[in-house]
Scaffold this motif. Sequence first.
Motif: not given
Length: 269
Positions: A2, A217-218, A221-222, A224-225, A228, A241
């Motif tokens: 988180q 990490p952000e 996430r961004q 792969d988002l 996806n 990656h």
Amino acid sequence: MQITDWDDAYQNGAYIPGADDLVAGWATRAAAFRAKHFEEVLNYGSGDRQFLDLYRPETAAQGLCVIVHGGYWHKFEGRAFAHLAAGPQAAGYAVANVTYTLAPEARISEITQEIAHAVIAAAKAVPDGPIFLTGHSAGGHLVSRMGCPGVLPDPVADRIAHILSISGVHDLRPLLRTAMNDTLRLDAEEAAAESPALLTPRPGLRLTCAVGSEERPEFLRQNDLLANIWTGMGVDTQAVHLPGDNHFTIIAGLESPDGTLTRLLLDQS
């Protein structure tokens, strides 16, 4: 994991060893490239920063690559990354390095329109062959926006063979929680309207999202988002990656014709 500190989530330099030297190296390599290669300067608007530098290959261009720089929409210029044209140019493509108006003078929605005008101008200057779009960080966001309907005219959009977003930010809503937004001036409506991850892509689009394995990490996430979500909309996508790379080292993969990013962009891997 988180995320509670969004300013820290988008902080890169503090987590990259030798960050200042890496940034200084960009300027040195960009200057060296510009000293050796003739550049055509094309204005795509009347603003001081509404121009692109076009580098043509030694032989007839196989097509066009457009590179959009990063810097969180409020730093740098295309010329600071001139060396990134080296790989695609050596592979036989004309390369346009775009400079655009920075925030806070321009809102992100206005920058999107500037990039569209730049792509149109570059496509006119290189009228034959496919178009490849790539950009880093904020530039990854901006080239991804070019893949959405209504941004580019159909004759130009239809030439786009591939979009490569490098360490891109594809959902702008978290930026509303950062101090950086004092400069960007995003509101909730614009953040949603300018987020590729919340928009419908053009049919038949091909997209690669590439990020360094050592990035924050952000950014993972961004990255792969978008791949996806757009996969679920029928787009040919992949999320990559790159081992050992961080937010500042990853772009070196465009500096040679056999570089990882050059090969990804031109589909030579």
